[in-house]
Motif scaffolding. Sequence first.
Motif, PDB file in Angstrom:
ATOM      1  N   LEU A 155      -2.167 -30.425   8.386  1.00 22.38           N
ATOM      2  CA  LEU A 155      -0.876 -29.759   8.466  1.00 22.38           C
ATOM      3  C   LEU A 155      -0.331 -29.449   7.071  1.00 22.38           C
ATOM      4  O   LEU A 155       0.276 -28.393   6.843  1.00 22.38           O
ATOM      5  N   GLY A 156      -0.570 -30.351   6.125  1.00 25.14           N
ATOM      6  CA  GLY A 156      -0.106 -30.128   4.768  1.00 25.14           C
ATOM      7  C   GLY A 156      -0.785 -28.931   4.119  1.00 25.14           C
ATOM      8  O   GLY A 156      -0.118 -28.095   3.487  1.00 25.14           O
ATOM      9  N   VAL A 157      -2.108 -28.827   4.262  1.00 22.02           N
ATOM     10  CA  VAL A 157      -2.830 -27.690   3.685  1.00 22.02           C
ATOM     11  C   VAL A 157      -2.400 -26.386   4.355  1.00 22.02           C
ATOM     12  O   VAL A 157      -2.201 -25.361   3.683  1.00 22.02           O
ATOM     13  N   GLN A 158      -2.244 -26.408   5.677  1.00 20.79           N
ATOM     14  CA  GLN A 158      -1.782 -25.203   6.383  1.00 20.79           C
ATOM     15  C   GLN A 158      -0.417 -24.760   5.870  1.00 20.79           C
ATOM     16  O   GLN A 158      -0.178 -23.565   5.666  1.00 20.79           O
ATOM     17  N   THR A 159       0.465 -25.718   5.649  1.00 23.79           N
ATOM     18  CA  THR A 159       1.807 -25.388   5.173  1.00 23.79           C
ATOM     19  C   THR A 159       1.766 -24.825   3.758  1.00 23.79           C
ATOM     20  O   THR A 159       2.498 -23.877   3.434  1.00 23.79           O
ATOM     21  N   VAL A 160       0.907 -25.379   2.909  1.00 17.45           N
ATOM     22  CA  VAL A 160       0.768 -24.870   1.533  1.00 17.45           C
ATOM     23  C   VAL A 160       0.263 -23.432   1.557  1.00 17.45           C
ATOM     24  O   VAL A 160       0.789 -22.554   0.844  1.00 17.45           O
ATOM     25  N   VAL A 161      -0.754 -23.167   2.363  1.00 17.99           N
ATOM     26  CA  VAL A 161      -1.292 -21.798   2.460  1.00 17.99           C
ATOM     27  C   VAL A 161      -0.225 -20.842   2.993  1.00 17.99           C
ATOM     28  O   VAL A 161      -0.027 -19.744   2.462  1.00 17.99           O
ATOM     29  N   ALA A 162       0.475 -21.265   4.048  1.00 16.85           N
ATOM     30  CA  ALA A 162       1.517 -20.413   4.626  1.00 16.85           C
ATOM     31  C   ALA A 162       2.627 -20.144   3.613  1.00 16.85           C
ATOM     32  O   ALA A 162       3.108 -19.011   3.482  1.00 16.85           O
ATOM     33  N   VAL A 190      15.896 -17.637   2.330  1.00 18.12           N
ATOM     34  CA  VAL A 190      15.451 -19.002   2.651  1.00 18.12           C
ATOM     35  C   VAL A 190      15.129 -19.116   4.134  1.00 18.12           C
ATOM     36  O   VAL A 190      14.103 -19.688   4.534  1.00 18.12           O
ATOM     37  N   LEU A 191      16.000 -18.549   4.973  1.00 14.87           N
ATOM     38  CA  LEU A 191      15.773 -18.596   6.419  1.00 14.87           C
ATOM     39  C   LEU A 191      14.530 -17.810   6.805  1.00 14.87           C
ATOM     40  O   LEU A 191      13.680 -18.307   7.558  1.00 14.87           O
ATOM     41  N   THR A 192      14.412 -16.577   6.311  1.00 20.60           N
ATOM     42  CA  THR A 192      13.242 -15.769   6.669  1.00 20.60           C
ATOM     43  C   THR A 192      11.958 -16.397   6.142  1.00 20.60           C
ATOM     44  O   THR A 192      10.914 -16.343   6.806  1.00 20.60           O
ATOM     45  N   GLY A 193      12.036 -17.004   4.960  1.00 21.55           N
ATOM     46  CA  GLY A 193      10.852 -17.670   4.427  1.00 21.55           C
ATOM     47  C   GLY A 193      10.438 -18.855   5.276  1.00 21.55           C
ATOM     48  O   GLY A 193       9.254 -19.031   5.587  1.00 21.55           O
ATOM     49  N   ALA A 194      11.413 -19.680   5.676  1.00 20.17           N
ATOM     50  CA  ALA A 194      11.105 -20.849   6.502  1.00 20.17           C
ATOM     51  C   ALA A 194      10.547 -20.431   7.857  1.00 20.17           C
ATOM     52  O   ALA A 194       9.572 -21.025   8.358  1.00 20.17           O
ATOM     53  N   LEU A 195      11.139 -19.410   8.459  1.00 24.20           N
ATOM     54  CA  LEU A 195      10.645 -18.933   9.752  1.00 24.20           C
ATOM     55  C   LEU A 195       9.241 -18.344   9.625  1.00 24.20           C
ATOM     56  O   LEU A 195       8.415 -18.493  10.542  1.00 24.20           O
ATOM     57  N   SER A 196       8.968 -17.695   8.509  1.00 23.35           N
ATOM     58  CA  SER A 196       7.636 -17.120   8.297  1.00 23.35           C
ATOM     59  C   SER A 196       6.586 -18.210   8.158  1.00 23.35           C
ATOM     60  O   SER A 196       5.489 -18.106   8.718  1.00 23.35           O
ATOM     61  N   VAL A 197       6.908 -19.274   7.414  1.00 24.22           N
ATOM     62  CA  VAL A 197       5.983 -20.403   7.293  1.00 24.22           C
ATOM     63  C   VAL A 197       5.753 -21.039   8.660  1.00 24.22           C
ATOM     64  O   VAL A 197       4.608 -21.353   9.041  1.00 24.22           O
ATOM     65  N   LEU A 198       6.825 -21.221   9.417  1.00 26.57           N
ATOM     66  CA  LEU A 198       6.711 -21.803  10.755  1.00 26.57           C
ATOM     67  C   LEU A 198       5.862 -20.920  11.664  1.00 26.57           C
ATOM     68  O   LEU A 198       5.059 -21.427  12.459  1.00 26.57           O
ATOM     69  N   TRP A 199       6.029 -19.612  11.560  1.00 24.56           N
ATOM     70  CA  TRP A 199       5.254 -18.663  12.363  1.00 24.56           C
ATOM     71  C   TRP A 199       3.758 -18.802  12.061  1.00 24.56           C
ATOM     72  O   TRP A 199       2.941 -18.872  12.979  1.00 24.56           O
ATOM     73  N   ILE A 200       3.404 -18.854  10.785  1.00 16.97           N
ATOM     74  CA  ILE A 200       1.994 -18.942  10.413  1.00 16.97           C
ATOM     75  C   ILE A 200       1.401 -20.281  10.853  1.00 16.97           C
ATOM     76  O   ILE A 200       0.360 -20.325  11.526  1.00 16.97           O
ATOM     77  N   VAL A 201       2.058 -21.378  10.496  1.00 21.98           N
ATOM     78  CA  VAL A 201       1.540 -22.707  10.852  1.00 21.98           C
ATOM     79  C   VAL A 201       1.509 -22.881  12.372  1.00 21.98           C
ATOM     80  O   VAL A 201       0.566 -23.451  12.930  1.00 21.98           O
ATOM     81  N   GLY A 202       2.535 -22.363  13.043  1.00 19.54           N
ATOM     82  CA  GLY A 202       2.583 -22.478  14.495  1.00 19.54           C
ATOM     83  C   GLY A 202       1.429 -21.775  15.178  1.00 19.54           C
ATOM     84  O   GLY A 202       0.790 -22.331  16.083  1.00 19.54           O
ATOM     85  N   LEU A 203       1.119 -20.541  14.749  1.00 13.93           N
ATOM     86  CA  LEU A 203       0.017 -19.809  15.385  1.00 13.93           C
ATOM     87  C   LEU A 203      -1.338 -20.391  15.017  1.00 13.93           C
ATOM     88  O   LEU A 203      -2.256 -20.380  15.842  1.00 13.93           O
ATOM     89  N   VAL A 204      -1.484 -20.885  13.803  1.00 17.59           N
ATOM     90  CA  VAL A 204      -2.738 -21.550  13.431  1.00 17.59           C
ATOM     91  C   VAL A 204      -3.029 -22.692  14.401  1.00 17.59           C
ATOM     92  O   VAL A 204      -4.152 -22.836  14.916  1.00 17.59           O
ATOM     93  N   ASN A 205      -2.028 -23.494  14.674  1.00 21.45           N
ATOM     94  CA  ASN A 205      -2.225 -24.639  15.560  1.00 21.45           C
ATOM     95  C   ASN A 205      -2.241 -24.232  17.032  1.00 21.45           C
ATOM     96  O   ASN A 205      -2.882 -24.902  17.851  1.00 21.45           O
ATOM     97  N   SER A 206      -1.548 -23.148  17.383  1.00 12.02           N
ATOM     98  CA  SER A 206      -1.585 -22.681  18.764  1.00 12.02           C
ATOM     99  C   SER A 206      -2.992 -22.288  19.179  1.00 12.02           C
ATOM    100  O   SER A 206      -3.475 -22.656  20.259  1.00 12.02           O
ATOM    101  N   PHE A 207      -3.679 -21.533  18.314  1.00 14.07           N
ATOM    102  CA  PHE A 207      -5.033 -21.110  18.675  1.00 14.07           C
ATOM    103  C   PHE A 207      -6.013 -22.270  18.579  1.00 14.07           C
ATOM    104  O   PHE A 207      -7.032 -22.282  19.279  1.00 14.07           O
TER     105      PHE A 207
END
Length: 385
Positions: free
Chosen positions: A133-140, A158-175
Motif C-alpha cells: 500500500l505504501g509503494v502504491q501510494t508513493v507511485v500515485a 489539496v482536495l483534488t490531489g488527495a482524491l486523485s491519489v485515492l482514485w489510483i490506489v483504490g482502482l489498483v486494489n479493486s482490480f
Amino acid sequence: MIWLVVGTLVPSMMIAWLAGFAVRRFGPRFGLVDRPGHRKVHAAPTPTSGGLAIWLGVVLPLALGHLALAVLVATRDEATGQALVALPEFVTPHLAGLVRQSGRMWTILAGGTVLVALGLADDRRGLDWRLRLGVQTVVATAMVVLGFRLTIFMDWPVLTGALSVLWIVGLVNSFNMLDNMDGLSAGVGAIAASLLAAVALLAPSPVTGQPQLFIGGFLLVLVGSLVGFLWHNRPPARLFMGDAGAYLIGYLLAVVTLTATFAGYEAPHRILAPLCVLAVPLYDTTTVVFIRLREGRSPFVGDKSHFSHRLVELGMTKPQAVWTIYLTTATCGLGALVLHQVDIIGAAIVVLVVVCTLVLVGILETTGRRGRNNGSGGNGGHGAA
C-alpha cells in the motif's frame, strides 16, 4: 477510425498472446507459481507471471508506435507540413499532438512498470500489505504531482490531489481484489477499457471538440493486451495475471481516466463516465471491505467474500458468475456512451440506472443467501466456492 482500432488492438493482442506462452514456461523457474490450497479455487499449480505478458502487450506496441510516429514527423515535407508517407486524412492533423503526448505516455508507463515490479515481488515472496500500500501510494502521489489529477472545477488542489491519489490506489486494489476467478479481472478490465475508449473516440473533447486519439488509442492497446492474455486465462486458466497484472490494469485505467478530458464547464456531468464504467470493481471492493469490517476482520486479509464468490454461493457455476459480472459491468458502463448527449437530468437518469442495477444485485445476493441459509437445515451453511 477503423485503422486506429485495428492498428492498436491487433499488435497488442498478438504480443500478449505470444508472450503468454513464454511466461507460462519460464515464470515457474523464478518462483512465479500459485499452488492450490487455503483460499485457492484452482486445482493445479499455475504460473502467476501473466502480468508480464500484459505489460509487454502494452509497452511494446506503444514503443513501436512512438518510433513510427517520430519517423513520420521527422520526414514531413517542410514546405507543406505533410508526412511523406501516405496517411489517412483523419490522422495527419493529429501527428504533432500525438508526439507532444508521448512524454506523458512514458510517464504513465514508468509508474505502471514500478507497480508491475511490486506485484512480481509480491507474487514471488509475499509482501506485507503495508509495504504494498505504501509503494502504491508513493507511485500515485508522484503521478498526481506530475499533473495527473482529477478535475472537479474547484480551485482546491489539496482536495483534488488527495482524491486523485485515492482514485489510483483504490482502482489498483479493486482490480487486484477482482482477480479471484479465471478470466474475471482481465475480462472486466477489457470491457471497461473498451467503453472508455469508445467515449474518448466517439464523444468530442469538450475542450478541443476533437476525438481524444491518444486516450482512445492507449486504451485500445490495453484492450488488445488483455484479450491476448485471456486466451491463457480463460477457464480452466493455464496462466494467472498475479498481482503484477492486476496492479497494472487498475493503475492504467485510473491514470488514463485522470488524463482524459471527460467534462467541460458546459457539461460537468460527463465526468461521471469513469464512475459508470468502473462501477462494478468499485462495488466489489466496497462490499468486500464492508463485509470484512462487519465481521471484525482486517479488510487487507483475503477471503471468499467477493462478488464472484457470493454469486457462486447462490448456486452459479464459476463461469456463470464471471459472465454475470461481465454483463453487469457492461450494463453499468453503457450509460457512459450517452453522457455527452444528455443534459444534467439525463445524466441523473444514467446514474440512477447504475445505482439501481447495483442495488438490485445487492438485493438478489442478500435474498439468495438468506434463502440458502434458511434451507440448509443448520448443517453448517454453504460449501466452499
